[in-house]
Write an enzyme that holds these catalytic residues in place. Structure first.
Site: not given
Length: 269
Positions: A2, A52, A121, A254
């Site tokens: 996703p 998302k 936000r 990451r």
DNA sequence: TTCCGATGGCCAC
DNA sequence: TGGCCCTCGGAAC
């Protein structure tokens, strides 16, 4: 799966096939039983994607918010659906289609105020028609984070995940570790266009395929994963533009992939 | 056949 | 910083 493209794709599919239908809802897993009870028996009014996040509005003002997180998954069945997995958080069933949602990070009912707060936000989403590139530019340049870190911050630009980040920075030939505050208008324009086109293609096709990825042999029309990306997950392999080995480094826990040569533009322009 | 890491992001410590 | 969610593709066997 996703990143924003998948979420927008789900929204398009649900708008096309599910809006106007009446659904019954339950939570085989049990963690959303109360919410499912409130959804049950209502018609789906509209579906919207922002970054998302996925928002389903049902009649009576009931609002469902879904965020798939890393392992979340939605299965669609047009005819008879199989029994849901024991982990199925939400089953939405109509005579025409059934959805099985499992593993989401968020599956909750939101008040209009809570939904508005959440959405306020979120940064500019390149796939939304009202997205403002100039606001995205300002948001990105705020603070001192490296460009690669700022790009994953959903409050600056929403919908970009780790694959899109790597591929878009590569397409735009931008150095990922430079402070985002040094980004110049010309560099941002290339970046925004790269994000927009990668996301749009991926939302349509269901997966990300980078235009600069090494050409797949015609004999193999269904490109394998490693053929779909130019730099993502290709550490040590040759850059499709210049042949330099792709770099990988850990940034804020990451993995970041980039070409150390073509993304070394002096001045972030 | 089995196993592992990830395209997220929150929360506890 | 690590656990969690608990799926899926791809690699290892």
């Amino acid at each position: 799966m996703p990143e924003g493209n998948i979420i927008h794709r789900l929204a398009r599919i649900h708008r096309r096939w599910l809006v106007g239908r009446d659904f019954t809802a339950d939570s085989p897993q049990g963690r959303f039983s109360e919410g499912a009870r409130r959804l049950s028996g209502r018609a789906l009014v509209s579906v919207d994607a922002h970054g998302k996040h996925l928002f389903h509005h049902f009649e009576g003002g009931v609002r469902l918010h879904i965020h798939l997180g890393l392992v979340g998954n939605v299965k669609h069945y047009l005819t008879r659906a199989p029994p849901p997995s024991p982990a199925c958080r939400l089953r939405l069933a109509s005579p025409h289609a059934t959805l099985h949602l499992s593993g989401p990070q968020a599956c909750e009912l939101l008040s209009p105020q809570a939904e508005a707060e959440l959405r306020s936000r979120l940064g500019e989403d390149p796939l939304r028609p009202e997205a403002s590139p100039s606001r995205a530019f300002e948001a990105l340049r705020r603070g001192r984070s490296p460009l690669a870190v700022a790009l994953l911050d959903q409050e600056r630009i929403s919908g970009v995940g780790n694959i899109l980040r790597a591929e878009a920075l590569f397409l735009a030939r931008l150095p990922p570790l430079r402070p985002a505050s040094e980004l110049r208008p010309a560099g941002f324009e290339r970046l925004w266009e790269a994000l927009r086109s990668l996301l749009e293609d991926a939302a349509r096709d269901g997966r990300i395929v980078a235009p600069h990825a090494p050409p797949a042999p015609w004999q193999r029309p269904d490109r394998r994963r490693e053929d779909r990306f130019s730099v993502y997950d290709r550490a040590g392999q040759s850059c499709p533009r210049c042949g330099t080995p792709i770099s990988r480094l850990e940034l804020a826990s990451r993995a970041l992939f980039f070409c150390p040569r073509c993304q070394k533009t002096p001045g972030v322009s």
